[in-house]
Design a protein around this motif. Structure first.
Motif, PDB file in Angstrom:
ATOM      1  N   THR A   1       0.834  -1.208   0.000  1.00 25.43           N
ATOM      2  CA  THR A   1       0.000   0.000   0.000  1.00 25.43           C
ATOM      3  C   THR A   1       0.865   1.252   0.000  1.00 25.43           C
ATOM      4  OG1 THR A   1      -1.727  -1.184   1.189  1.00 25.43           O
ATOM      5  CG2 THR A   1      -1.831   1.217   1.225  1.00 25.43           C
ATOM      6  N   PHE A   2       1.895   1.255   0.823  1.00 24.60           N
ATOM      7  CA  PHE A   2       2.817   2.394   0.865  1.00 24.60           C
ATOM      8  C   PHE A   2       3.447   2.632  -0.506  1.00 24.60           C
ATOM      9  CE2 PHE A   2       7.316   3.634   1.145  1.00 24.60           C
ATOM     10  CZ  PHE A   2       7.156   4.941   1.576  1.00 24.60           C
ATOM     11  N   LEU A   3       3.886   1.565  -1.164  1.00 22.13           N
ATOM     12  CA  LEU A   3       4.523   1.714  -2.480  1.00 22.13           C
ATOM     13  C   LEU A   3       3.539   2.210  -3.537  1.00 22.13           C
ATOM     14  CD1 LEU A   3       6.879  -1.393  -2.458  1.00 22.13           C
ATOM     15  CD2 LEU A   3       7.534   1.016  -2.247  1.00 22.13           C
ATOM     16  N   TRP A   4       2.278   1.784  -3.451  1.00 27.97           N
ATOM     17  CA  TRP A   4       1.257   2.287  -4.375  1.00 27.97           C
ATOM     18  C   TRP A   4       1.026   3.784  -4.168  1.00 27.97           C
ATOM     19  CZ3 TRP A   4      -0.954   1.206  -8.764  1.00 27.97           C
ATOM     20  CH2 TRP A   4      -0.982  -0.104  -9.221  1.00 27.97           C
ATOM     21  N   ILE A   5       0.935   4.193  -2.897  1.00 27.77           N
ATOM     22  CA  ILE A   5       0.722   5.616  -2.602  1.00 27.77           C
ATOM     23  C   ILE A   5       1.922   6.428  -3.076  1.00 27.77           C
ATOM     24  CG2 ILE A   5       0.510   7.298  -0.718  1.00 27.77           C
ATOM     25  CD1 ILE A   5      -1.134   5.089   0.774  1.00 27.77           C
ATOM     26  N   LEU A   6       3.121   5.934  -2.807  1.00 26.90           N
ATOM     27  CA  LEU A   6       4.334   6.619  -3.254  1.00 26.90           C
ATOM     28  C   LEU A   6       4.387   6.693  -4.774  1.00 26.90           C
ATOM     29  CD1 LEU A   6       6.974   8.011  -2.496  1.00 26.90           C
ATOM     30  CD2 LEU A   6       8.053   5.739  -2.486  1.00 26.90           C
ATOM     31  N   ALA A   7       4.041   5.604  -5.446  1.00 29.50           N
ATOM     32  CA  ALA A   7       4.041   5.601  -6.909  1.00 29.50           C
ATOM     33  C   ALA A   7       3.052   6.622  -7.459  1.00 29.50           C
ATOM     34  CB  ALA A   7       3.721   4.205  -7.441  1.00 29.50           C
ATOM     35  N   ALA A   8       1.887   6.714  -6.847  1.00 23.03           N
ATOM     36  CA  ALA A   8       0.887   7.691  -7.296  1.00 23.03           C
ATOM     37  C   ALA A   8       1.388   9.115  -7.092  1.00 23.03           C
ATOM     38  CB  ALA A   8      -0.427   7.473  -6.552  1.00 23.03           C
ATOM     39  N   LEU A   9       2.008   9.368  -5.959  1.00 24.68           N
ATOM     40  CA  LEU A   9       2.550  10.695  -5.674  1.00 24.68           C
ATOM     41  C   LEU A   9       3.663  11.060  -6.656  1.00 24.68           C
ATOM     42  CD1 LEU A   9       2.899  13.207  -3.808  1.00 24.68           C
ATOM     43  CD2 LEU A   9       4.535  11.828  -2.520  1.00 24.68           C
ATOM     44  N   VAL A  10       4.598  10.141  -6.842  1.00 23.74           N
ATOM     45  CA  VAL A  10       5.715  10.389  -7.764  1.00 23.74           C
ATOM     46  C   VAL A  10       5.189  10.561  -9.189  1.00 23.74           C
ATOM     47  CG1 VAL A  10       7.800   9.353  -8.769  1.00 23.74           C
ATOM     48  CG2 VAL A  10       7.426   9.261  -6.297  1.00 23.74           C
ATOM     49  N   ALA A  11       4.243   9.729  -9.577  1.00 24.10           N
ATOM     50  CA  ALA A  11       3.671   9.833 -10.924  1.00 24.10           C
ATOM     51  C   ALA A  11       3.003  11.188 -11.127  1.00 24.10           C
ATOM     52  CB  ALA A  11       2.684   8.694 -11.174  1.00 24.10           C
ATOM     53  N   ALA A  12       2.243  11.644 -10.136  1.00 27.15           N
ATOM     54  CA  ALA A  12       1.563  12.940 -10.254  1.00 27.15           C
ATOM     55  C   ALA A  12       2.570  14.078 -10.359  1.00 27.15           C
ATOM     56  CB  ALA A  12       0.638  13.157  -9.056  1.00 27.15           C
ATOM     57  N   LEU A  13       3.608  14.032  -9.532  1.00 25.25           N
ATOM     58  CA  LEU A  13       4.638  15.080  -9.570  1.00 25.25           C
ATOM     59  C   LEU A  13       5.329  15.151 -10.931  1.00 25.25           C
ATOM     60  CD1 LEU A  13       6.330  14.569  -6.084  1.00 25.25           C
ATOM     61  CD2 LEU A  13       5.091  16.595  -6.842  1.00 25.25           C
ATOM     62  N   PHE A  14       5.750  13.990 -11.422  1.00 27.53           N
ATOM     63  CA  PHE A  14       6.496  13.987 -12.672  1.00 27.53           C
ATOM     64  C   PHE A  14       5.598  14.194 -13.888  1.00 27.53           C
ATOM     65  CE2 PHE A  14       9.873  12.361 -10.008  1.00 27.53           C
ATOM     66  CZ  PHE A  14      10.964  13.039 -10.522  1.00 27.53           C
ATOM     67  N   PHE A  15       4.348  13.757 -13.812  1.00 25.89           N
ATOM     68  CA  PHE A  15       3.426  14.028 -14.921  1.00 25.89           C
ATOM     69  C   PHE A  15       3.206  15.531 -15.045  1.00 25.89           C
ATOM     70  CE2 PHE A  15      -0.467  14.419 -17.294  1.00 25.89           C
ATOM     71  CZ  PHE A  15      -0.365  13.413 -18.246  1.00 25.89           C
TER      72      PHE A  15
ATOM     73  N   ILE B   1       3.598   7.468 -16.386  1.00 29.09           N
ATOM     74  CA  ILE B   1       2.650   6.455 -16.882  1.00 29.09           C
ATOM     75  C   ILE B   1       3.160   5.059 -16.537  1.00 29.09           C
ATOM     76  CG2 ILE B   1       1.698   5.432 -19.002  1.00 29.09           C
ATOM     77  CD1 ILE B   1       1.668   8.352 -20.142  1.00 29.09           C
ATOM     78  N   GLY B   2       4.472   4.846 -16.677  1.00 29.49           N
ATOM     79  CA  GLY B   2       5.064   3.545 -16.379  1.00 29.49           C
ATOM     80  C   GLY B   2       4.991   3.144 -14.916  1.00 29.49           C
ATOM     81  N   LEU B   3       4.809   4.105 -14.040  1.00 28.40           N
ATOM     82  CA  LEU B   3       4.671   3.786 -12.618  1.00 28.40           C
ATOM     83  C   LEU B   3       3.285   3.275 -12.263  1.00 28.40           C
ATOM     84  CD1 LEU B   3       6.480   6.836 -10.951  1.00 28.40           C
ATOM     85  CD2 LEU B   3       7.346   4.498 -11.204  1.00 28.40           C
ATOM     86  N   ILE B   4       2.280   3.644 -13.052  1.00 27.45           N
ATOM     87  CA  ILE B   4       0.892   3.357 -12.684  1.00 27.45           C
ATOM     88  C   ILE B   4       0.206   2.354 -13.620  1.00 27.45           C
ATOM     89  CG2 ILE B   4      -1.389   4.397 -12.319  1.00 27.45           C
ATOM     90  CD1 ILE B   4       0.726   5.192 -10.223  1.00 27.45           C
ATOM     91  N   VAL B   5       0.335   2.564 -14.913  1.00 24.68           N
ATOM     92  CA  VAL B   5      -0.469   1.796 -15.873  1.00 24.68           C
ATOM     93  C   VAL B   5      -0.119   0.306 -15.935  1.00 24.68           C
ATOM     94  CG1 VAL B   5      -1.099   1.605 -18.308  1.00 24.68           C
ATOM     95  CG2 VAL B   5      -1.034   3.851 -17.211  1.00 24.68           C
ATOM     96  N   PRO B   6       1.153  -0.089 -16.003  1.00 27.49           N
ATOM     97  CA  PRO B   6       1.432  -1.535 -16.122  1.00 27.49           C
ATOM     98  C   PRO B   6       0.843  -2.392 -14.997  1.00 27.49           C
ATOM     99  CG  PRO B   6       3.373  -0.286 -16.704  1.00 27.49           C
ATOM    100  CD  PRO B   6       2.383   0.701 -16.152  1.00 27.49           C
ATOM    101  N   PRO B   7       0.998  -1.990 -13.721  1.00 23.79           N
ATOM    102  CA  PRO B   7       0.388  -2.856 -12.706  1.00 23.79           C
ATOM    103  C   PRO B   7      -1.144  -2.792 -12.685  1.00 23.79           C
ATOM    104  CG  PRO B   7       1.411  -0.958 -11.663  1.00 23.79           C
ATOM    105  CD  PRO B   7       1.795  -0.930 -13.121  1.00 23.79           C
ATOM    106  N   LEU B   8      -1.710  -1.650 -13.075  1.00 31.29           N
ATOM    107  CA  LEU B   8      -3.173  -1.571 -13.135  1.00 31.29           C
ATOM    108  C   LEU B   8      -3.737  -2.511 -14.187  1.00 31.29           C
ATOM    109  CD1 LEU B   8      -4.133   2.200 -12.732  1.00 31.29           C
ATOM    110  CD2 LEU B   8      -4.496   0.330 -11.123  1.00 31.29           C
ATOM    111  N   LEU B   9      -3.031  -2.614 -15.316  1.00 30.33           N
ATOM    112  CA  LEU B   9      -3.483  -3.486 -16.399  1.00 30.33           C
ATOM    113  C   LEU B   9      -2.903  -4.892 -16.283  1.00 30.33           C
ATOM    114  CD1 LEU B   9      -3.225  -1.020 -19.420  1.00 30.33           C
ATOM    115  CD2 LEU B   9      -5.234  -1.576 -18.031  1.00 30.33           C
ATOM    116  N   ASP B  10      -2.055  -5.091 -15.273  1.00 31.78           N
ATOM    117  CA  ASP B  10      -1.372  -6.371 -15.061  1.00 31.78           C
ATOM    118  C   ASP B  10      -0.597  -6.807 -16.303  1.00 31.78           C
ATOM    119  OD1 ASP B  10      -0.557  -8.444 -13.429  1.00 31.78           O
ATOM    120  OD2 ASP B  10      -2.210  -9.749 -14.051  1.00 31.78           O
TER     121      ASP B  10
END
Length: 125
Positions: A3-17, A59-68
């Motif tokens: 859960t922590f890594l998902w939250i961190l990934a979302a935060l990092v993705a939002a910042l860099f996007f 995008i690479g931080l979020i989309v691949p695991p969401l789509l498996d």
């Protein structure tokens, strides 16, 4: 940990996007006037390329695991962001912009935690 890594990934993705979008949508002059003095050392095409890399990594931080699909892309995208931020740190060092170095190092540390977490104790399967 997951859960922590998902939250961190979302935060990092939002910042860099957001950062990448800004580089794509604003001119070199607008960026320089807005506090991105480092843009003086780069061509407009290089600034746009950096923006594209930031968006692709986000995008690479979020989309691949969401789509498996190819979840190994998460730590690879994070590693790319670490390298990008180390390059930014070197640029700021070269320009003697010491106040920006701390920010770029923190922005390198956040995706580095994702690299460690996803390659180490909590890999996506």
């Amino acid at each position: 940990m997951n859960t922590f890594l998902w939250i961190l990934a979302a935060l990092v993705a939002a910042l860099f996007f957001a950062s990448g979008a800004k580089k794509l949508l604003q001119s070199k002059e607008q960026l320089a006037a807005g506090g991105f003095a480092w843009t003086e050392d780069f061509s407009p095409a290089m600034i746009k390329a950096i923006g594209v890399l930031e968006i692709l990594a986000a995008i690479g931080l979020i989309v691949p695991p969401l789509l498996d699909i190819a979840p190994v892309l998460v730590p690879l995208a994070a590693a790319g962001l670490v390298l990008l931020m180390l390059g930014a740190t070197i640029t700021h060092l070269r320009r003697k912009e010491l106040s920006a170095i701390g920010i770029t190092l923190v922005l390198a540390l956040l995706p580095l935690i994702l690299v460690w977490g996803r390659f180490g104790p909590s890999p996506l399967s």
